[in-house]
Design a protein around this motif. Structure first.
Motif, short mmCIF file in Angstrom:
data_model
loop_
_atom_site.label_atom_id
_atom_site.label_comp_id
_atom_site.label_asym_id
_atom_site.label_seq_id
_atom_site.Cartn_x
_atom_site.Cartn_y
_atom_site.Cartn_z
N TYR A 65 -6.39 4.29 5.85
CA TYR A 65 -7.97 4.57 5.62
C TYR A 65 -8.24 5.43 4.70
CZ TYR A 65 -8.83 3.03 10.39
OH TYR A 65 -8.76 2.20 11.67
N LEU A 66 -7.66 6.63 4.46
CA LEU A 66 -7.74 7.82 3.35
C LEU A 66 -7.15 7.14 2.01
CD1 LEU A 66 -6.27 10.69 5.55
CD2 LEU A 66 -8.77 10.48 4.70
N VAL A 67 -6.14 6.51 1.98
CA VAL A 67 -5.96 5.90 0.68
C VAL A 67 -6.90 4.74 0.35
CG1 VAL A 67 -3.93 4.60 -0.28
CG2 VAL A 67 -3.56 6.60 0.98
N ALA A 68 -7.33 3.97 1.30
CA ALA A 68 -8.17 2.91 1.10
C ALA A 68 -9.34 3.54 0.40
CB ALA A 68 -8.56 2.03 2.10
N MET A 69 -10.06 4.63 0.94
CA MET A 69 -11.14 5.24 0.56
C MET A 69 -10.92 5.52 -1.09
SD MET A 69 -12.81 8.88 1.30
CE MET A 69 -11.23 9.54 0.96
N ILE A 70 -9.84 6.32 -1.40
CA ILE A 70 -9.42 6.70 -2.66
C ILE A 70 -9.75 5.45 -3.76
CG2 ILE A 70 -7.50 7.57 -4.46
CD1 ILE A 70 -6.79 9.45 -1.79
N SER B 136 -8.21 1.97 -9.91
CA SER B 136 -7.01 1.88 -10.83
C SER B 136 -6.11 3.21 -10.50
CB SER B 136 -7.02 1.84 -12.23
OG SER B 136 -7.93 2.83 -12.48
N ALA B 137 -6.43 3.92 -9.49
CA ALA B 137 -5.68 5.00 -9.23
C ALA B 137 -4.59 4.89 -8.51
CB ALA B 137 -6.61 6.11 -8.21
N GLU B 138 -3.52 5.55 -8.83
CA GLU B 138 -2.12 5.44 -8.32
C GLU B 138 -1.86 6.72 -7.26
OE1 GLU B 138 1.60 5.07 -10.74
OE2 GLU B 138 0.29 3.62 -11.94
N VAL B 139 -1.74 6.70 -6.22
CA VAL B 139 -1.40 7.58 -5.42
C VAL B 139 -0.04 8.16 -5.35
CG1 VAL B 139 -1.38 8.26 -2.90
CG2 VAL B 139 -3.24 6.80 -3.57
N LYS B 140 0.16 9.21 -5.91
CA LYS B 140 1.47 9.93 -6.20
C LYS B 140 1.69 10.71 -4.81
CE LYS B 140 2.62 9.03 -9.78
NZ LYS B 140 3.26 8.04 -10.02
N SER B 141 0.90 11.20 -4.31
CA SER B 141 1.47 11.47 -2.92
C SER B 141 0.31 11.94 -2.06
CB SER B 141 2.13 13.09 -3.06
OG SER B 141 1.14 14.10 -3.43
N ALA C 130 -4.33 14.74 -1.00
CA ALA C 130 -3.83 13.49 -2.05
C ALA C 130 -3.65 13.81 -3.24
CB ALA C 130 -4.62 12.14 -1.78
N SER C 131 -2.60 13.43 -4.04
CA SER C 131 -2.70 13.56 -5.75
C SER C 131 -2.65 12.42 -6.30
CB SER C 131 -1.32 14.44 -5.85
OG SER C 131 -1.32 14.61 -7.17
N VAL C 132 -3.59 11.89 -7.05
CA VAL C 132 -3.60 10.67 -7.73
C VAL C 132 -3.67 10.90 -9.00
CG1 VAL C 132 -4.68 9.86 -5.47
CG2 VAL C 132 -6.05 10.47 -7.38
N GLN C 133 -3.14 9.94 -9.70
CA GLN C 133 -2.91 9.93 -11.11
C GLN C 133 -3.96 8.54 -11.57
OE1 GLN C 133 0.61 8.61 -12.97
NE2 GLN C 133 0.38 10.74 -14.08
N ILE C 134 -5.01 9.10 -12.55
CA ILE C 134 -5.98 8.10 -13.05
C ILE C 134 -5.89 8.16 -14.43
CG2 ILE C 134 -8.30 7.75 -13.14
CD1 ILE C 134 -8.69 9.29 -10.66
N SER D 97 0.84 -1.19 0.10
CA SER D 97 0.09 0.13 -0.08
C SER D 97 1.05 1.04 -0.12
CB SER D 97 -0.97 0.08 1.24
OG SER D 97 -1.64 1.09 1.42
N PRO D 98 0.41 2.09 -0.73
CA PRO D 98 1.37 3.24 -0.79
C PRO D 98 1.89 3.93 0.42
CG PRO D 98 -0.66 3.67 -2.37
CD PRO D 98 -0.77 2.57 -1.38
N THR D 99 1.10 3.93 1.34
CA THR D 99 1.35 4.56 2.74
C THR D 99 2.21 3.71 3.87
OG1 THR D 99 -0.56 3.91 3.87
CG2 THR D 99 -0.43 6.13 2.88
#
Lengths: 146, 136, 211
Positions: B65-70, B76-81, B131-135, A54-56
């Motif tokens: 949790y926040l990233v899981a929500m995204i 297919s979103a990639e969390v960049k930051s 969060a900045s995410v690439q879609i 996971s990213p974090t």
């Protein structure tokens, strides 16, 4: 800015003070993702072709030291925030290298004195030297009134 | 609605609300997993003795949790930051709600900015960030 | 005219909002404010200019500061270069009475913000330090207030005869416009705002339920 903080910034910012290797264990990254509420196979299934942490996840990795040797302890440190920048996925089953430096030092007011914030940044690299990610950890230390 | 392409993303849209598992059991398991097995994350009484209102959910679990929500919103979103500010403790065994809202869309780079917050039942923001995410 | 008098952008250490995104958000979500004031922490952002954005979005965008004193945080409207030389905006040990007095001497207005908040609000310190001289206005509605913080601010402001303003204290885009201040006159620049604050023709409003 207070003179002592200026001095600390001059002395400590942007200098690596720790280096540590981390073995990224697939079972740990899977459990991490599951507890966060991830449902995608790429975080939960070792056999997924795009299996990754996971990213974090990297935010949970701590270096050998959180502050440089000799850095003053203003008070008990509390977690004030986390930041993660991802450049490439972290693939479980490999070892990655983390190098830590102080990225920022600043202050704010508190009722009983200053609150000193430090931002420690761990830069993570794979074995080929590719920069994979950064993890920033903001710690606040509440200074006791003098 | 699950998002699969940036062209489906609209400015100002709310991500589906996500109710995280903030039980003491999960907070405790998580803290132990990442090596933070202190009483403040595992035991309400012991946390109160430390002057806290109760055992806390580790900050990085809130971030998780926040990233899981995204990812639930856009698989297919990639969390960049992701950058989170922990304003107040998220107390274990108390209900919290996670919200996200799209505040910027850069179609050229396929990047979406999302405001993210963790709030308690009184609506008080405990954690906020972006969060900045690439879609694709 | 409704202005959010307390906002932060990425220029503040804990701000995560870009000013353009604030503007887009206000328009896209029909937030019922006509503009906002950027009150960056411990600095006056002299270099940034937002007139193009203001024109593009039809909003009033002004700049002020949030400084730190022994009584907690204080908004300063009408900051001039001379005022930035008069005291160190970056210091966290300013004297509130000095900030009030020097601001007034430079034609500016200083307003203690979130005064009902523990640690960083004025009324958390008045029992120990006494009622400071020179306060005329305090922020009575703050978008980040918890529990009874706004009510403490309202009750104390009423008891002490202070006027009240409102601001969201937004640090992320989607929190702008939660609280604001209604003015009788049109506010187009910082001088208009300072004049309106000095004449007392305004009222604090909370939009937390609707925004």
């Amino acid at each position: 800015m207070d003179q002592d903080i200026e001095t600390l910034r001059d002395e400590y910012l942007n200098q690596d003070f720790d280096e540590k290797s981390f073995d990224i264990d697939p079972d740990t990254t899977i459990e991490y993702a599951r507890l966060c509420g991830e449902t995608a196979n790429r975080f939960l299934d070792k056999n997924d072709p795009d299996f990754q942490a996971s990213p974090t996840f990297i935010a949970s990795l701590s270096g050998g030291r959180s502050l440089p040797k000799g850095f003053p302890r203003f008070g008990i440190g509390m977690d004030a925030g986390k930041g993660v920048e991802c450049f490439s996925p972290i693939k479980p089953g490999q070892a990655i290298l983390g190098r830590t430096h102080l990225h920022d030092i600043y202050t704010k007011t508190g009722r009983s004195g200053r609150m000193v914030f430090t931002v420690s940044r761990i830069e993570f690299f794979d074995q080929a030297g590719t920069h994979l990610a950064n993890a920033d950890s903001r710690i606040v230390m509440r200074e006791k009134a003098k | 609605m699950s998002i699969s392409s940036i062209s489906e993303v609209e400015f100002g849209v709310d991500l589906p609300v996500f109710e995280p598992d903030t039980s003491l059991e999960t907070a405790s398991k998580f803290a132990t997993l990442v090596g933070w097995g202190g009483a403040r994350f595992t035991d309400h009484e012991a946390a109160r003795k430390e002057g806290l209102p109760g055992a806390m959910v580790p900050g990085i679990l809130s971030q998780g949790y926040l990233v899981a929500m995204i990812h639930n919103w856009a698989p297919s979103a990639e969390v960049k930051s992701i950058d989170t500010v922990f304003r107040a403790a998220v107390i274990a065994d108390e209900k919290h709600q996670i919200t996200g809202v799209v505040t910027d869309i850069n179609e050229d780079d396929k990047l979406v900015e999302i405001d993210i917050t963790v709030a308690n039942e009184k609506g008080e923001t405990r954690v906020f960030g972006t969060a900045s995410v690439q879609i694709p | 005219m409704l202005l959010d008098l307390h906002t932060h952008s990425i220029k503040s250490d804990d701000g995560r909002a870009k000013v353009e995104n604030y503007c887009q958000w206000i328009k896209a979500k029909n937030i019922p404010i006509d503009g906002f004031v950027l009150t960056e922490h411990r600095q006056f952002d002299a270099e940034s200019g937002y007139s193009d954005l203001a024109e593009k979005f039809g909003l009033t965008i002004l700049k002020a500061s949030e400084v730190e004193t022994e009584y907690g945080h204080v908004l300063v409207y009408g900051v001039t270069e001379a005022l930035t030389q008069a005291f160190d905006f970056a210091s966290i040990k300013l004297s509130l009475e000095m900030v009030l007095e020097v601001s007034e001497a430079h034609g500016a207005v200083a307003v203690p913000c979130h005064p009902g908040r523990p640690r960083v609000g004025m009324f958390a310190h008045t029992e120990e330090l006494g009622i400071p001289k020179g306060v005329k206005i305090v922020e009575i509605y703050n978008g980040g207030s918890r529990d009874k913080e706004d009510q403490i601010a309202i009750d104390n402001a009423q008891a002490l005869g202070y006027l009240g303003i409102g601001g969201s204290d937004s640090h992320i885009v989607s929190h702008i416009g939660r609280c604001a201040t209604r003015f009788d006159e049109k506010i187009e620049n910082i001088d208009d705002l300072v004049t309106a604050l000095k004449t007392g023709k305004f009222e604090a409003v909370t939009l937390k339920e609707s925004v």
